[in-house]
Structures are given as C-alpha cells and as structure tokens.
Design a protein around this motif. Structure first.
Motif, PDB file in Angstrom:
ATOM      1  N   ASP A   8      -7.687  33.063 -20.381  1.00 19.88           N
ATOM      2  CA  ASP A   8      -6.651  32.035 -20.453  1.00 19.88           C
ATOM      3  C   ASP A   8      -5.699  32.096 -19.250  1.00 19.88           C
ATOM      4  O   ASP A   8      -4.491  32.222 -19.392  1.00 19.88           O
ATOM      5  CB  ASP A   8      -5.926  32.135 -21.799  1.00 19.88           C
ATOM      6  CG  ASP A   8      -6.907  31.917 -22.944  1.00 19.88           C
ATOM      7  OD1 ASP A   8      -7.193  30.762 -23.270  1.00 19.88           O
ATOM      8  OD2 ASP A   8      -7.458  32.914 -23.458  1.00 19.88           O
ATOM      9  N   ILE A   9      -6.324  32.006 -18.112  1.00 18.27           N
ATOM     10  CA  ILE A   9      -5.598  32.052 -16.834  1.00 18.27           C
ATOM     11  C   ILE A   9      -4.874  30.723 -16.603  1.00 18.27           C
ATOM     12  O   ILE A   9      -3.763  30.690 -16.090  1.00 18.27           O
ATOM     13  CB  ILE A   9      -6.601  32.338 -15.701  1.00 18.27           C
ATOM     14  CG1 ILE A   9      -7.152  33.760 -15.883  1.00 18.27           C
ATOM     15  CG2 ILE A   9      -5.962  32.178 -14.333  1.00 18.27           C
ATOM     16  CD1 ILE A   9      -8.571  33.919 -15.471  1.00 18.27           C
ATOM     17  N   HIS A  10      -5.534  29.648 -17.008  1.00 16.20           N
ATOM     18  CA  HIS A  10      -4.944  28.315 -16.957  1.00 16.20           C
ATOM     19  C   HIS A  10      -4.309  27.966 -15.607  1.00 16.20           C
ATOM     20  O   HIS A  10      -3.164  27.517 -15.529  1.00 16.20           O
ATOM     21  CB  HIS A  10      -3.965  28.115 -18.115  1.00 16.20           C
ATOM     22  CG  HIS A  10      -4.680  28.000 -19.431  1.00 16.20           C
ATOM     23  ND1 HIS A  10      -5.606  27.019 -19.690  1.00 16.20           N
ATOM     24  CD2 HIS A  10      -4.652  28.788 -20.542  1.00 16.20           C
ATOM     25  CE1 HIS A  10      -6.107  27.182 -20.893  1.00 16.20           C
ATOM     26  NE2 HIS A  10      -5.566  28.257 -21.433  1.00 16.20           N
ATOM     27  N   ALA A  11      -5.119  28.207 -14.578  1.00 17.14           N
ATOM     28  CA  ALA A  11      -4.776  27.746 -13.229  1.00 17.14           C
ATOM     29  C   ALA A  11      -3.435  28.282 -12.715  1.00 17.14           C
ATOM     30  O   ALA A  11      -2.791  27.663 -11.875  1.00 17.14           O
ATOM     31  CB  ALA A  11      -4.801  26.205 -13.164  1.00 17.14           C
ATOM     32  N   ASN A  12      -3.040  29.441 -13.241  1.00 15.55           N
ATOM     33  CA  ASN A  12      -1.795  30.079 -12.808  1.00 15.55           C
ATOM     34  C   ASN A  12      -2.148  31.202 -11.834  1.00 15.55           C
ATOM     35  O   ASN A  12      -2.361  32.352 -12.216  1.00 15.55           O
ATOM     36  CB  ASN A  12      -1.053  30.616 -14.041  1.00 15.55           C
ATOM     37  CG  ASN A  12       0.323  31.152 -13.715  1.00 15.55           C
ATOM     38  OD1 ASN A  12       0.620  31.472 -12.558  1.00 15.55           O
ATOM     39  ND2 ASN A  12       1.162  31.271 -14.731  1.00 15.55           N
ATOM     40  N   GLN A  13      -2.205  30.833 -10.556  1.00 13.98           N
ATOM     41  CA  GLN A  13      -2.654  31.791  -9.545  1.00 13.98           C
ATOM     42  C   GLN A  13      -1.691  32.968  -9.388  1.00 13.98           C
ATOM     43  O   GLN A  13      -2.109  34.101  -9.162  1.00 13.98           O
ATOM     44  CB  GLN A  13      -2.854  31.084  -8.191  1.00 13.98           C
ATOM     45  CG  GLN A  13      -3.467  32.010  -7.170  1.00 13.98           C
ATOM     46  CD  GLN A  13      -3.580  31.435  -5.759  1.00 13.98           C
ATOM     47  OE1 GLN A  13      -4.334  31.943  -4.962  1.00 13.98           O
ATOM     48  NE2 GLN A  13      -2.842  30.403  -5.432  1.00 13.98           N
ATOM     49  N   GLU A  14      -0.375  32.683  -9.491  1.00 17.22           N
ATOM     50  CA  GLU A  14       0.614  33.760  -9.345  1.00 17.22           C
ATOM     51  C   GLU A  14       0.380  34.848 -10.398  1.00 17.22           C
ATOM     52  O   GLU A  14       0.402  36.039 -10.104  1.00 17.22           O
ATOM     53  CB  GLU A  14       2.046  33.210  -9.483  1.00 17.22           C
ATOM     54  CG  GLU A  14       2.438  32.165  -8.452  1.00 17.22           C
ATOM     55  CD  GLU A  14       2.332  32.676  -7.023  1.00 17.22           C
ATOM     56  OE1 GLU A  14       2.599  33.870  -6.787  1.00 17.22           O
ATOM     57  OE2 GLU A  14       1.970  31.876  -6.148  1.00 17.22           O
ATOM     58  N   ALA A  15       0.161  34.419 -11.641  1.00 13.98           N
ATOM     59  CA  ALA A  15      -0.082  35.375 -12.732  1.00 13.98           C
ATOM     60  C   ALA A  15      -1.412  36.101 -12.524  1.00 13.98           C
ATOM     61  O   ALA A  15      -1.503  37.318 -12.729  1.00 13.98           O
ATOM     62  CB  ALA A  15      -0.089  34.648 -14.071  1.00 13.98           C
ATOM     63  N   LEU A  16      -2.420  35.353 -12.096  1.00 16.89           N
ATOM     64  CA  LEU A  16      -3.743  35.960 -11.917  1.00 16.89           C
ATOM     65  C   LEU A  16      -3.720  37.032 -10.834  1.00 16.89           C
ATOM     66  O   LEU A  16      -4.254  38.135 -11.027  1.00 16.89           O
ATOM     67  CB  LEU A  16      -4.778  34.870 -11.578  1.00 16.89           C
ATOM     68  CG  LEU A  16      -6.201  35.357 -11.298  1.00 16.89           C
ATOM     69  CD1 LEU A  16      -6.787  36.136 -12.482  1.00 16.89           C
ATOM     70  CD2 LEU A  16      -7.116  34.181 -10.948  1.00 16.89           C
ATOM     71  N   ILE A  17      -3.067  36.733  -9.709  1.00 18.04           N
ATOM     72  CA  ILE A  17      -2.999  37.710  -8.616  1.00 18.04           C
ATOM     73  C   ILE A  17      -2.257  38.974  -9.074  1.00 18.04           C
ATOM     74  O   ILE A  17      -2.697  40.098  -8.818  1.00 18.04           O
ATOM     75  CB  ILE A  17      -2.338  37.092  -7.362  1.00 18.04           C
ATOM     76  CG1 ILE A  17      -3.303  36.091  -6.716  1.00 18.04           C
ATOM     77  CG2 ILE A  17      -1.948  38.170  -6.350  1.00 18.04           C
ATOM     78  CD1 ILE A  17      -2.712  35.284  -5.573  1.00 18.04           C
ATOM     79  N   GLU A  46      -8.088  27.514  -6.693  1.00 13.53           N
ATOM     80  CA  GLU A  46      -7.841  28.887  -6.243  1.00 13.53           C
ATOM     81  C   GLU A  46      -8.207  29.894  -7.341  1.00 13.53           C
ATOM     82  O   GLU A  46      -8.731  30.973  -7.062  1.00 13.53           O
ATOM     83  CB  GLU A  46      -6.357  29.060  -5.872  1.00 13.53           C
ATOM     84  CG  GLU A  46      -5.927  28.271  -4.647  1.00 13.53           C
ATOM     85  CD  GLU A  46      -5.663  26.786  -4.919  1.00 13.53           C
ATOM     86  OE1 GLU A  46      -5.874  26.314  -6.060  1.00 13.53           O
ATOM     87  OE2 GLU A  46      -5.249  26.088  -3.982  1.00 13.53           O
ATOM     88  N   CYS A  47      -7.918  29.536  -8.602  1.00 11.85           N
ATOM     89  CA  CYS A  47      -8.210  30.465  -9.702  1.00 11.85           C
ATOM     90  C   CYS A  47      -9.712  30.609  -9.936  1.00 11.85           C
ATOM     91  O   CYS A  47     -10.195  31.706 -10.201  1.00 11.85           O
ATOM     92  CB  CYS A  47      -7.485  30.033 -10.973  1.00 11.85           C
ATOM     93  SG  CYS A  47      -5.704  30.316 -10.860  1.00 11.85           S
ATOM     94  N   ILE A  48     -10.444  29.498  -9.805  1.00 10.81           N
ATOM     95  CA  ILE A  48     -11.912  29.600  -9.953  1.00 10.81           C
ATOM     96  C   ILE A  48     -12.467  30.509  -8.847  1.00 10.81           C
ATOM     97  O   ILE A  48     -13.289  31.389  -9.107  1.00 10.81           O
ATOM     98  CB  ILE A  48     -12.588  28.206  -9.910  1.00 10.81           C
ATOM     99  CG1 ILE A  48     -12.139  27.349 -11.090  1.00 10.81           C
ATOM    100  CG2 ILE A  48     -14.122  28.354  -9.932  1.00 10.81           C
ATOM    101  CD1 ILE A  48     -12.557  25.870 -10.998  1.00 10.81           C
ATOM    102  N   THR A  49     -11.964  30.322  -7.619  1.00 11.40           N
ATOM    103  CA  THR A  49     -12.426  31.157  -6.499  1.00 11.40           C
ATOM    104  C   THR A  49     -12.179  32.639  -6.781  1.00 11.40           C
ATOM    105  O   THR A  49     -13.066  33.474  -6.633  1.00 11.40           O
ATOM    106  CB  THR A  49     -11.689  30.766  -5.197  1.00 11.40           C
ATOM    107  OG1 THR A  49     -11.857  29.370  -4.973  1.00 11.40           O
ATOM    108  CG2 THR A  49     -12.229  31.533  -3.994  1.00 11.40           C
ATOM    109  N   LEU A  50     -10.952  32.959  -7.206  1.00  9.95           N
ATOM    110  CA  LEU A  50     -10.577  34.359  -7.445  1.00  9.95           C
ATOM    111  C   LEU A  50     -11.382  34.992  -8.572  1.00  9.95           C
ATOM    112  O   LEU A  50     -11.847  36.124  -8.468  1.00  9.95           O
ATOM    113  CB  LEU A  50      -9.083  34.436  -7.800  1.00  9.95           C
ATOM    114  CG  LEU A  50      -8.102  34.648  -6.660  1.00  9.95           C
ATOM    115  CD1 LEU A  50      -6.676  34.546  -7.190  1.00  9.95           C
ATOM    116  CD2 LEU A  50      -8.312  36.020  -6.006  1.00  9.95           C
TER     117      LEU A  50
END
Ligand code: ZN
Length: 251
Positions: A8-17, A46-50
């Motif tokens: 449930d990352i939901h396109a939140n790159q800051e949280a994912l990183i 960006e989130c799919i890439t990561l």
C-alpha cells in the motif's frame, strides 16, 4: 529467513524511499511487496520503478488492478486518482516505451505468493484483491467471516489492503503492533496485516512495514517528509485534496 514485507505504497515516493532506506539500514535485502503501488498519491511512475528495482516479489493490489482494468466499485476519490494516474503514465514517462513496460509490469503481477508455509496476498486469502480484514470484524467476538478466512490458510498469512497494521489470532483477537511485536507466527495460523507505507490509516502518519525474521513479526514505523508528499499532491492538481489532507493525520 529475514525479509521486509511492505504494501500500500499508493504512489508516495517520499514514504517509499524512507522505508527502503530503513530496510537497507537494518541489513535486510529480501523485500516482498503485497501490492497497491499506485492510487491516491503523486508519483505512480517513480514508485513502480523503485518497487520493480528493489522488491523480489511484488503482488497485485486492487488499485494496481483498477489502473489496468478500470476502477469498478471505487469511490469518487479513489476512482479519480486512478484516472489521474492513467494520465501520468501516459504523459509522465520518459517516452511511451517506458510507460508500456510499467503497465506490462503491473499486468504480470501474481495475486499470491507462498514460501516456507507462509502465504502472501494483498487483501485476503479468500478474496485476493477486495475483501477487507479489519479490527471491527473481531471487535465483538469471533465472526463467521474471520472463521472462513482462517479456513483458507495453513499457517501465517500476510495481508495489506486495509492499511491497519495488526495480527489476528485463531481465537479472533486483533493484536495491535505493540502487542504483536516479537511474536512467533511460525506455528499455528495467523493473519498479519503489514500496515501501509504510503497512506497509513491508524492515526499514525509514519510509514509502516513488517519485518519477518526467523518466524517472528516486528513492526517498524518510519518518519518521512509528509509535507513534501502533500505539496506534490496539491501542486499536481489532478488528485482530490483529501488525498493530501489524510496523510497528515494518518487517516
Ligand atoms: Zn491500499
């Protein structure tokens, strides 16, 4: 076995990183993602890439599925975010090929994964993409719903989807992360919800994930720049303002 389970990352790159850095700092290199890379947030591409780069196993979530097949049954906020993400995937990639490969990657996601007696799924072992398993299901004692879910599994089952972290036991108690930390889930049946990286809904805005180490469960919360993600949502203009506001309180 030592692994990190995120969802449930939901396109939140800051949280994912922030979560990926925390996982790396702990020396964990095996990451399983239970789906919902997209939906709600500002940076689906960006989130799919990561996730593609960093996770060994990545399952299909209902928002990933909705991006491919349409947001059937979604409320207005969730459905409009999917439409917004479709545009971002059309326009925001570095050329059409990269977009196509991102979509193909989502399309190829399996719904379940099993390893050493543990089952991994986005929502529920009974309904892989849609059924919610919530604290309210067991709030007034055992329910037929949860009995039915337990009948589908042999051991521990890791789920996401509800964004509410916690462990459900066979006597149908919902253990909060603090109570569940360090618990051995390798014998018997358990449902472990790993919380949400990018849109927590348990009144704690910090990103949440689970470490599964030698049969035990550990919850980790990670601070990230919530204001930065909120600003990206507002600046982007195509996501509903509630997608930004809810992150501040973790709702
Ligand atoms: Zn989700």
């Amino acid at each position: 076995m030592r692994q990190a389970i995120i969802s449930d990352i939901h396109a939140n790159q800051e949280a994912l990183i922030a979560v990926l850095e925390d996982i790396e700092d702990r020396g964990i290199d095996d990451i399983i993602c239970l789906g919902d890379i997209v939906g709600y947030g500002p940076e689906p591409v960006e989130c799919i890439t990561l996730v593609q780069e960093r996770c060994r196993i990545v399952l299909m979530g209902n928002h990933d599925y909705a991006l491919l097949k349409g947001p059937e049954g979604f409320n207005f906020v969730a459905a409009s975010a999917i439409e917004c993400h479709k545009m971002m995937l059309d326009e925001g990639c570095l050329g059409r090929n990269r977009c196509a490969s991102h979509l193909r990657y989502l399309e190829e996601r399996p719904e379940t994964y099993a390893q050493e007696g543990a089952l991994y799924v986005h929502a529920s072992p009974r309904d892989h993409l849609v059924e919610y398993i919530l604290p309210s299901d067991v709030a007034y004692g055992p329910s037929g719903k949860i009995t039915g879910v337990f009948e589908m599994i042999e051991g521990v089952c890791f789920v996401g989807h509800s964004h509410i972290p916690g462990v459900v036991t066979t006597d149908q108690k919902w253990l909060m992360p603090d109570e569940a930390n360090g618990m051995d889930v390798s014998k018997g049946k358990f449902i472990v919800n790993d919380g949400s990286v990018g849109q927590p809904r348990d009144n704690d805005p910090r990103a949440c994930y689970v470490e599964f180490v030698d049969g035990t469960v550990l919850y980790h919360r990670v601070e990230y720049d919530v204001a930065k993600t909120m600003k990206k949502i507002t600046d982007g203009g195509c996501l509903h303002p509630i997608c930004s506001k809810r992150l501040e309180k973790g709702k």
